[in-house]
Design an enzyme around this catalytic site. Structure first.
Site, short mmCIF file in Angstrom:
data_model
loop_
_atom_site.label_atom_id
_atom_site.label_comp_id
_atom_site.label_asym_id
_atom_site.label_seq_id
_atom_site.Cartn_x
_atom_site.Cartn_y
_atom_site.Cartn_z
N HIS A 201 0.83 -1.20 0.00
CA HIS A 201 0.00 0.00 0.00
C HIS A 201 0.87 1.26 0.00
CE1 HIS A 201 1.01 0.85 4.19
NE2 HIS A 201 0.86 -0.45 4.42
N GLU A 277 -2.30 -7.07 7.78
CA GLU A 277 -0.98 -6.96 8.39
C GLU A 277 -0.97 -7.64 9.77
OE1 GLU A 277 2.05 -7.07 8.43
OE2 GLU A 277 2.72 -5.10 7.74
#
Length: 396
Positions: A201, A277
């Site tokens: 990202h 994550e």
């Protein structure tokens, strides 16, 4: 009560195809004692055929000892394990009759399969190499001349076998995770791989400050810089024109990055929870220096072991397990296609680590910049090929 056996099997080919042989060993899980060995030089064959032949020999040996036994097959061939477990289809004409024969030796209800690292399959590997060595001399393997059991080390106790299983689970794999990928180029008849283009990202406000930002924190949005990075990635990926699907972590920074790319490509974004994550627990939002100051002992433990988790957080071993599950689902869904996977530092590093068969500590030895691109290709035989790592050329 039926007896239980462990069958460890392996096969190899010096040339793929080339001179090939297999080895198999039946082990008493309670004592680690070797109950039977088998090995044979089979002439010219591929690695996969030799591995299947090793499986057949191990199952026959277990059947001879007790046809009612429950058998746990342990192999370092992900192809054989996944196909015999029913998770992968068997397409190659050489494999189908071998798999069918394995199911005739012992009923599938009596047999389970698990992947193990090559280092834990030394006995069968030594037997296979002894068989190939004998074939090179125009002979067949003879039990009386074998040193495989000695070369592989002492017999493993029940506790050691259990420790193996626990270690494998922590490594994700290795059934899933891992497997140490087969070495060499993928054969042409395997067809197009499933290719993951891995996009980290774009930046958030926490990224430049190098703060722990996982799935247990504030779920920050992209910063202005991060939105520019996402757009640059979208332009680059559109120019390549190879992406056929987009999958994203559920966290906001990934969804925003994926949405930017998908809009330019005219694709929808699919969310996969397994791509989130690591949960860094009490360390969320802190810098490394702040964690070192506040949690020195916990940090040292975390750096020393993939099984250790931050206080209230998630270990890298746990992350590897769920990432491997997500990987396998995506490989099955996008077989032969190229899919953009928008996720985070730890999942990308984990996918790279598992593809290379690298140890957990390799996670600390890779650099992944915000909005960087990496790529891994996955073939039908379990072979994984790292194509790209941390490419940031589109951001310059």
């Amino acid at each position: 009560m039926p007896r239980s056996f462990i069958v460890e099997a392996d096969g190899g080919s010096r040339g793929n195809p080339g001179p090939a042989g297999y080895g198999a060993v039946v082990i008493d899980p309670a004592t680690g004692e070797t109950l039977a060995e088998a090995a044979e030089f089979i002439g010219t064959a591929t690695n996969n055929v030799a591995e299947y032949k090793g499986l057949l020999a191990g199952l026959r040996a277990a059947h001879a000892l007790d046809p009612q036994a429950q058998v746990r097959v342990r192999m370092d061939s992900k192809l054989v394990v996944e196909q015999m477990s029913g998770r992968w289809k068997i397409k190659h004409p050489d494999m189908k009759p071998l798999a069918a024969e394995a199911q005739r030796i012992l009923p599938p209800s009596q047999v389970t399969y698990e992947w193990i690292p090559r280092a834990n399959n030394k006995h069968a590997d030594r037997l296979a190499n002894e068989a190939m060595d004998a074939g090179k001399l125009g002979k067949q393997w003879e039990p009386g001349n074998s040193r495989a059991a000695l070369d592989a080390g002492p017999a493993r106790s029940a506790a050691a076998l259990a420790a193996d299983a626990a270690a494998e689970a922590d490594e994700a794999a290795d059934a899933a995770t891992a497997s140490a990928p087969p070495v060499g180029w993928a054969p042409a008849d395997l067809g197009a791989p499933a290719t993951f283009v891995l996009l980290r990202h774009g930046e958030t406000a926490l990224t430049p400050e190098k703060r722990f930002s996982g799935s247990g924190g504030t779920d920050p949005e992209l910063s202005a810089a991060g939105r520019r990075q996402a757009e640059a990635a979208a332009v680059a990926l559109a120019a390549r024109g190879t992406v056929q699907a987009v999958v994203s972590s559920p966290l906001r920074r990934c969804r925003e990055t994926a949405g930017t790319v998908a809009a330019r490509l005219g694709l929808e974004v699919r969310i996969d929870e397994g791509l989130r994550e690591t949960d860094f627990g009490a360390w969320e939002g802190l810098t490394f220096a702040e964690v070192r100051e506040r949690f020195p002992d916990e940090l040292d433990t975390w750096l020393a072991s993939a099984k250790a988790a931050p206080p209230g957080g998630e270990s890298f071993a746990s992350v590897a397990r769920r990432v491997a599950v997500a990987r396998d689902k995506l490989i099955a869904r996008y077989a032969g296609k190229t899919v953009l996977v928008v996720t985070h530092v730890t999942p990308i590093k984990t996918l790279v680590r598992l593809a290379l068969g690298a140890p957990p500590e390799s996670l600390f030895r890779m650099e992944l910049s915000a909005a960087s691109l990496s790529a891994v290709a996955y073939y039908a035989d379990g072979n994984a090929s790292l194509r790209l790592l941390n490419d940031t050329s589109h951001l310059r």
